[in-house]
Design a protein around this motif. Structure first.
Motif, mmCIF file in Angstrom:
data_model
loop_
_atom_site.group_PDB
_atom_site.id
_atom_site.type_symbol
_atom_site.label_atom_id
_atom_site.label_comp_id
_atom_site.label_asym_id
_atom_site.label_seq_id
_atom_site.Cartn_x
_atom_site.Cartn_y
_atom_site.Cartn_z
ATOM 1 N N MET A 1 0.807 -1.223 0.000
ATOM 2 C CA MET A 1 0.000 0.000 0.000
ATOM 3 C C MET A 1 0.837 1.269 0.000
ATOM 4 O O MET A 1 0.327 2.337 -0.353
ATOM 5 N N ARG A 2 2.119 1.172 0.385
ATOM 6 C CA ARG A 2 2.930 2.386 0.486
ATOM 7 C C ARG A 2 3.002 3.149 -0.841
ATOM 8 O O ARG A 2 2.719 4.356 -0.877
ATOM 9 N N PRO A 3 3.367 2.471 -1.967
ATOM 10 C CA PRO A 3 3.388 3.234 -3.229
ATOM 11 C C PRO A 3 2.008 3.714 -3.654
ATOM 12 O O PRO A 3 1.882 4.772 -4.284
ATOM 13 N N LEU A 4 0.949 2.964 -3.305
ATOM 14 C CA LEU A 4 -0.400 3.413 -3.641
ATOM 15 C C LEU A 4 -0.774 4.648 -2.835
ATOM 16 O O LEU A 4 -1.429 5.564 -3.348
ATOM 17 N N ASN A 5 -0.356 4.680 -1.556
ATOM 18 C CA ASN A 5 -0.602 5.866 -0.739
ATOM 19 C C ASN A 5 0.156 7.079 -1.290
ATOM 20 O O ASN A 5 -0.359 8.195 -1.314
ATOM 21 N N GLU A 6 1.417 6.825 -1.721
ATOM 22 C CA GLU A 6 2.194 7.907 -2.319
ATOM 23 C C GLU A 6 1.529 8.392 -3.607
ATOM 24 O O GLU A 6 1.488 9.597 -3.887
ATOM 25 N N LEU A 7 1.001 7.432 -4.375
ATOM 26 C CA LEU A 7 0.322 7.785 -5.623
ATOM 27 C C LEU A 7 -0.932 8.614 -5.343
ATOM 28 O O LEU A 7 -1.207 9.607 -6.029
ATOM 29 N N GLN A 8 -1.679 8.221 -4.311
ATOM 30 C CA GLN A 8 -2.870 8.982 -3.931
ATOM 31 C C GLN A 8 -2.499 10.398 -3.518
ATOM 32 O O GLN A 8 -3.160 11.367 -3.908
#
Length: 463
Positions: A188-195
């Motif tokens: 989820m870390r890169p997805l959170n960064e993407l968000q």
């Protein structure tokens, strides 16, 4: 709104519940198939062996005692009786004789077959499996062989290992939960960064980027986002520059028109000076009109890619039409046209747009040529394409400016272009129109020797 991590957790919990239900069903299946069926088969085998002791006739006491002596060294209880009702004296639980051996069961026994029954016995607090085999003689049922065995519970099969099993399962579940939690956080870390980056872009910060830390789908998504963000940032910067340039281009003629018109209106200039001011106002108004038309042309060209209709065009005729419209401009500077046109070349295109291409290029050649010079226009066939060359022998273009001359509002000589009305949009429009016709544009130049424009357009047969 549920977060993606929560949804993943719920999905994992669902999988665990399904796994538990499956394991419960599978354990029950193994209990029935491996334990109960194996016990039944063993009891039938034992009963059939003991059945061979009976040789026919009446069931004697000696036979009963011989068979029951088997109980001394077996965990299966075995009894031989002449009448099923005699079992009440043998077994430590009540028996319903009517259901034990009914009409159907009696018929099976007379046929020499065995009967198996499984039922719950409260006294033992467990299920009892029993097997009945017949003693038959001349189609008469002389007695029965009765075997029974209290089935062990599943918990008893595991015995003390149950606590160890449950403890191991708990520890295993905790470890799995910990690593799943860590794994989800990592995923989820890169997805959170993407968000976060998307939120920044939605607020107008087009410089937002995300780190690409993997080559999987998330890494591909992050890379695609970075490319998209870079394109949007470049487009935004280009739009800002474009708007600023338009404002700058319009500010000068507007200031001229406004200033001189107010001066004339207030009567500050008269006579010849007034005529010169009016000429300047007319020139600047014409420049604004030309700039506006060229901007509209750029906007239309970007939208016409899917709507333009191509027709067979004789290239030589279109070029001659363009030359006829520019004869006066050439005559003012005493410039002559030299043409070498292949009359057989036919391309598919929009006649007006092709004519606009040639007018723009030939007009540029006239504008930047010296007086008493010439402009050469040549068309030839190269493979399956038409080659068009527009050559002038004028001031030329510096080498460092060549890569930028098709950019919007780019000028090689800004002062000269502004005086003669150039907007810096002509070559940008030409390039887009050529691309619209699936062609190519190449410009070469040398200072004080002239500029050569090469255009390649597919012939009709190629399309």
């Amino acid at each position: 709104m549920k977060k993606l991590s929560t949804k993943i957790w719920l999905l994992i919990v669902l999988f665990l519940l399904v796994t538990i239900i499956f394991m419960y069903w599978f354990t029950d299946f193994l209990y029935e198939q491996l334990y109960v069926e194996d016990t039944e088969v063993s009891m039938v085998e034992i009963g059939e062996k003991l059945q061979t002791i009976y040789k026919g006739g009446k069931v004697t006491e000696d036979l009963i005692q011989e068979i029951e002596s088997y109980n001394a060294f077996s965990n299966i209880n075995v009894f031989a009786v002449r009448n099923p009702r005699e079992l009440s004296a043998c077994v430590p639980f009540d028996i319903d004789y009517d259901t034990l051996i009914g009409v159907d069961e009696r018929q099976l026994l007379l046929e020499g077959k065995s009967i198996t029954k499984i039922g719950y016995e409260e006294r033992f607090e467990r299920q009892i499996i029993s097997v009945i085999l017949p003693f038959t003689d001349q189609n008469r049922l002389e007695g029965i062989l009765y075997l029974y065995y209290p089935l062990a519970k599943i918990s008893e099969l595991a015995n003390k290992e149950v606590l160890l099993l449950l403890g191991g399962a708990l520890i295993f579940s905790l470890l799995i939960g910990f690593f799943v939690y860590k794994g989800i956080r990592r995923i989820m870390r890169p997805l959170n960064e993407l968000q976060h980056a998307v939120e920044q872009m939605s607020k107008g910060d087009y410089g937002a980027r995300v780190a690409v830390t993997s080559r999987d789908e998330i890494g591909t998504l992050s890379s695609a986002f970075n490319q998209m963000a870079q394109s949007i940032q470049q487009e935004d910067e280009a739009q800002k520059v474009f708007l600023a340039t338009i404002s700058h281009e319009l500010r000068t003629p507007i200031s001229y028109v406004k200033g001189y018109s107010e001066t004339i209106q207030n009567g500050f200039i008269e006579g010849a000076e007034r005529d010169e001011a009016l000429q300047l106002i007319t020139r600047e108004a014409n420049r604004m009109e030309r700039l506006t038309n060229e901007l509209l042309q750029l906007a239309r060209t970007n939208q016409e890619l899917d709507t333009i209709e191509f027709d067979p065009i004789v290239l030589a005729e279109t070029i001659r039409d363009a030359l006829s419209l520019l004869e006066y401009q050439a005559a003012v500077k005493h410039i002559t046209f030299h043409t070498e046109l292949d009359e057989e070349l036919i391309v598919l295109g929009d006649e007006e747009k092709l004519k606009q291409i040639f007018i723009n290029l030939i007009e540029n050649a006239i504008r930047y040529s010296n007086e008493h010079s010439r402009v050469l226009i040549v068309t030839t066939q190269a493979s399956d394409a038409a080659q068009i060359t527009v050559q002038d022998y004028g001031i030329g273009i510096p080498e460092q400016d060549l890569p930028h001359i098709t950019e919007r509002f780019y000028r090689v000589n800004k002062a000269r272009s502004r005086v003669d009305g150039g907007s810096g949009l002509g070559l940008s429009i030409v390039e887009q129109l050529i691309k619209l016709h699936n062609g190519k544009l190449v410009i070469t130049s040398e200072l004080e020797k002239g500029t050569c424009v090469h255009i390649t357009l597919p012939l009709m047969e190629e399309l």
